[in-house]
Design an enzyme around this catalytic site. Sequence first.
Site, PDB file in Angstrom:
ATOM      1  N   SER A  98      42.844  32.646  36.298  1.00  0.00           N
ATOM      2  CA  SER A  98      42.575  33.389  37.514  1.00  0.00           C
ATOM      3  C   SER A  98      42.378  32.473  38.710  1.00  0.00           C
ATOM      4  CB  SER A  98      41.338  34.262  37.301  1.00  0.00           C
ATOM      5  OG  SER A  98      40.785  34.611  38.547  1.00  0.00           O
ATOM      6  N   LYS A  99      42.954  32.870  39.794  1.00  0.00           N
ATOM      7  CA  LYS A  99      42.881  32.097  41.028  1.00  0.00           C
ATOM      8  C   LYS A  99      41.438  31.923  41.500  1.00  0.00           C
ATOM      9  CE  LYS A  99      44.110  32.885  45.887  1.00  0.00           C
ATOM     10  NZ  LYS A  99      43.004  33.662  46.429  1.00  0.00           N
ATOM     11  N   ARG A 100      40.654  32.950  41.277  1.00  0.00           N
ATOM     12  CA  ARG A 100      39.294  32.942  41.799  1.00  0.00           C
ATOM     13  C   ARG A 100      38.321  32.053  41.044  1.00  0.00           C
ATOM     14  NH1 ARG A 100      40.776  38.344  43.233  1.00  0.00           N
ATOM     15  NH2 ARG A 100      40.876  38.665  40.998  1.00  0.00           N
TER      16      ARG A 100
END
Length: 516
Positions: free
Chosen positions: A252-254
Amino acid sequence: MIRTRFAPSPTGYLHIGGVRTALFNWLLARQSGGQFILRIDDTDQQRNVEEALQPILDGLRWLGIDWDEGPEVGGPFGPYYQSQRSDRYRAAVERLLDGGHAYRDYATPDELKAEREAAEREKRPFRYSRRFMAETPEQRARFEGEGRQAVVRLKMPTEGTLVLDDLVRGRVEFAWLSEQDHVIQRADGTCLYHLANVVDDHDFQITHVVRAEEHLSNTPRQVFMLEALGYPRPTYAHLPFVAEPGSRNKLSKRKLDKYLKNRDFAQLVEHGRKIAAAIGHAVDADGFNPVIVDFYKTVGYLPEAIINYMALLGWSLDDKAEHFSRQELIEKFSLERVNKAPASFDPQKLMAFEDWHFQQLPAQRKLELVVPFLEKAGLVASPPTPDQRQIVEEAVAAAGDRIKVAGDILLFPYFFQSDEQMALDEKAVAKYLPQSRELLVKFRDCLVAAEPFDAPTLERAMHDFVDAEGIKIGQIIHAVRVAVTGQSVGMGVFDTLAILGRRRSLGRIERALNRP
RNA sequence: GGCCCCGUCGUCUAGUGGCCUAGGACACUGGCCUUUCACGCCGGCAACACGGGUCCGAAUCCCGUCGGGGUCACCA
């Protein structure tokens, strides 16, 4: 004729996991002479679709994943934006309603929530009671008289099983009873993703739906809809997702902050940030993230390396083959050999592929890739002068495999800087310069005398010097390097001196000697 | 929690009943080369989640357990 598609949402970035999905779809289409379609899933009408889409389009193009139909290229089945196809969806909803496969539901969110909670309390699986289902005009009138608004729900079967033959999963069965009456049209009349997806895949004549595993559980409702609509069922292939380094969770990017705790990941990011900073690219955590393709583009990775690495994340040809060109992948790829288990993203392995692919490049190509970085960093003119070009060429050759990524040329800024600009690593200076001062003064004369001023001659000169002085080479060579480059590491000293030339080499040694 | 998926070295994987005292790659590590760094070369460490079956024989087939993940939205 195989037709596949990739359907990104305009989120403003191209996720590395998405690349893998797009790649497999693309490979499948290309190897069969079929078509690869790009469709934009923007049903939750955002403001700046174009702006949020551009990085995705650019990323795909950069990777060489081209599409036959979709944004910017058009195609016979357009539009390719879901936001522009709502009349198609509404027509489908009407047909579903007419066929008795869907119904208008007037339950309020609170009433629904209450049912859900009741089911949870009683520890039984939730299934909507259909208490506010309206199938006749009279029922509708009654609910609407109460001020209620309708959504449209699927009227899912309550018995039997769905058998799915998935190209990577094999045979998968679902009991219809455990499927919900999903909403397909909101109270405001707009349609939801699953409905849109089914309609579009049919309209675009998609034959193979290749997507991430997270969609496997969503497939029954989609099959229900397409069958109710009388559409043929496409072939499904659900890919294992790309997982975090050292974990089975979806990448996940976050979660960049979390990944940064992983040594390898931190290393990759640090390396990238250094290069990005040198060319004046913003390195804030949000826009500059190895989960996003843009990162690699900025730092100077080779698209073919990323493609190669991504292809091997969940797929393999056999027990040996590792390096594939785009063309070889097109020839050799097959869904049958796609793994079922999630594959975690390994930054170090990506770098190993990058290294390999970069070293395959002819010198001329390396040069072309590297020059833009020097330009952006302000180290050479844009375009470079012939003299600068000459130096770049020699530096790239002498650096050899020390340059793994195009941006790595910035590891050797001292070739392009004036003596004043060149930064000195104080620790290196302190470590090597003081005790070699006298030797350095004497060695200067060898440099003055060396003819020609090239690497082999200089190497001979130094060995002669070392013999004459009765010292070990280590007592002088490090001092020379530090004096001339400001650093204690780098490519061969003799190459370095030769590239710098006699005048600049002597000037820098002079300068180092004159330091207080 | 229900449903679904998955489970071979740290990581990516080969392996579809005997070729497996489990192969390759990345990483790690010892050494050589090089008095930098990188490369290269030689060597090493390291895995079939567990328990039952079936079978002459199981990493491979069956059952169970455990573990991990996905999904259950008027998100996509």
